[in-house]
Motif scaffolding. Sequence first.
Motif, short mmCIF file in Angstrom:
data_model
loop_
_atom_site.label_atom_id
_atom_site.label_comp_id
_atom_site.label_asym_id
_atom_site.label_seq_id
_atom_site.Cartn_x
_atom_site.Cartn_y
_atom_site.Cartn_z
N LEU A 78 3.39 27.26 -32.72
CA LEU A 78 3.28 28.19 -31.59
C LEU A 78 1.81 28.42 -31.21
O LEU A 78 1.48 28.54 -30.03
CB LEU A 78 3.97 29.51 -31.92
CG LEU A 78 5.48 29.43 -32.14
CD1 LEU A 78 6.04 30.80 -32.49
CD2 LEU A 78 6.18 28.87 -30.91
N LYS A 105 11.39 29.63 -28.98
CA LYS A 105 10.11 30.34 -29.11
C LYS A 105 9.05 29.72 -28.20
O LYS A 105 8.29 30.43 -27.54
CB LYS A 105 9.64 30.31 -30.56
CG LYS A 105 10.51 31.08 -31.54
CD LYS A 105 10.26 32.57 -31.45
CE LYS A 105 11.00 33.30 -32.56
NZ LYS A 105 10.82 34.78 -32.47
N ILE A 106 8.99 28.38 -28.18
CA ILE A 106 7.99 27.72 -27.34
C ILE A 106 8.23 28.03 -25.86
O ILE A 106 7.29 28.24 -25.09
CB ILE A 106 7.99 26.20 -27.58
CG1 ILE A 106 7.49 25.88 -28.98
CG2 ILE A 106 7.12 25.47 -26.54
CD1 ILE A 106 7.52 24.41 -29.33
#
Length: 437
Positions: A182, A222-223
């Motif tokens: 991330l 999440k990305i």
Amino acid sequence: MISNKKAAFCTLGCKVNQYETESIKKQLLDLGYNEVNFDDKADVYIVNSCTVTTIADRKTRNMLRRAKKNNPNSLVIATGCYAQTNAEDLEAIEEIDYVIGNSDKSGIIDLINNIDSEKTSERVIHKNIFDAKEYEELEFSTLREMSRAYIKIQDGCNNFCSYCKIPFARGRSRSRKLESILKEAEVLANECFKEIIIIGINLGAYGEDIPGNGDFETLLDKISMIKGIERIRIGSMYPDKISDRFIELMKNNEKLMPHLHISLQSCDDEILKAMNRNYDSHLIKERLLKLKKNVKNIEYTADVIVGFPGEYEINFENTASVIKEIGFSDLHIFQYSDRENTAASKLSNKIDSRTKKTRAAKLEKLKEEMQSSLMVKYMGETMEILVEESKNGNTYGYSKNYIKVEIVDYIGKVNELVEVLISGVENGRLKGGKKIK
């Protein structure tokens, strides 16, 4: 700081290799080296090798010999997958100064820095790749392709397919920590990359070796939350890793691009079993057709092997039939060749070269037919194109589902998103004009 020294790089094989070369390159450039073309005279040549096929092995040896010919006084280093699996073969080539396996890639810069010390007295620096238990972080450097950037999330593979040397070159599956991935994605977003591509050796296995880290679907989710990243592509997927949760994510998350490269290899049950693949033809059809049903205009590309030992005509026809039923926008077709020390190399019923060439040609023809149908499908459609380059008054880029498009009579900027109305086909690609809003 070193000055006036030159380094040249050659990378063979996959995007993972290219990503790792960029890390090595950045460290050398930070030391003051200047990059030159591989055919130019350099002080250091680094060849990052591939060993997927016998052709890749031969290319590696040729490039290493060429390096020393370019400058007999240079330092020539072989690294990568072929260096890991066939270190003794490379050691026997006098033009090579050092052979450094994948297990020791991170030590290349130290070796170059300490070239005159006793630490570098051994020509082969090579550890057992299966001793690697954790993902090895690399010096951060961006692998760019025009408007796209890559992030490596995983290394190694636990599948041990019968024809494949990669587990012996890369070791067992090791996942990169979520927070590190991330962080890199945020850096790329800050550098204004709109599209990133997730790469690894077996992406679907991401997270299986790190309890509590999160799995592949969690990572994608999440990305996609990072501001500035508008497109996320997935490098390659095994059919058995396409879960219902993955399908729902592809369906509902607009940042995930509707294209997958499938590590297919065969669609015949008998051959898949002999290959030691973890799925059969039913799973291939069920997963890929379900994904097509749920994700609008998703397109697939795939790797396929023809002429595997024991692949009779009926087995090949079964593969071709399933490929035709599903539909693919492109195929990467490989003729089987024995890789040393693999289970498949010991199988009987080898297929002759002529038959392999004939089958490869048949799949090439099928590919062309599928691509022609694909072109007709998008006539009159509006597609969002990410600009890659502009030349001769026109602009070129890729659609969300990874189809190359020519934007006629328009000069766009690299990394620009453009709405295009598709009106024709030329040289195997779609073309159209910028849509006026």
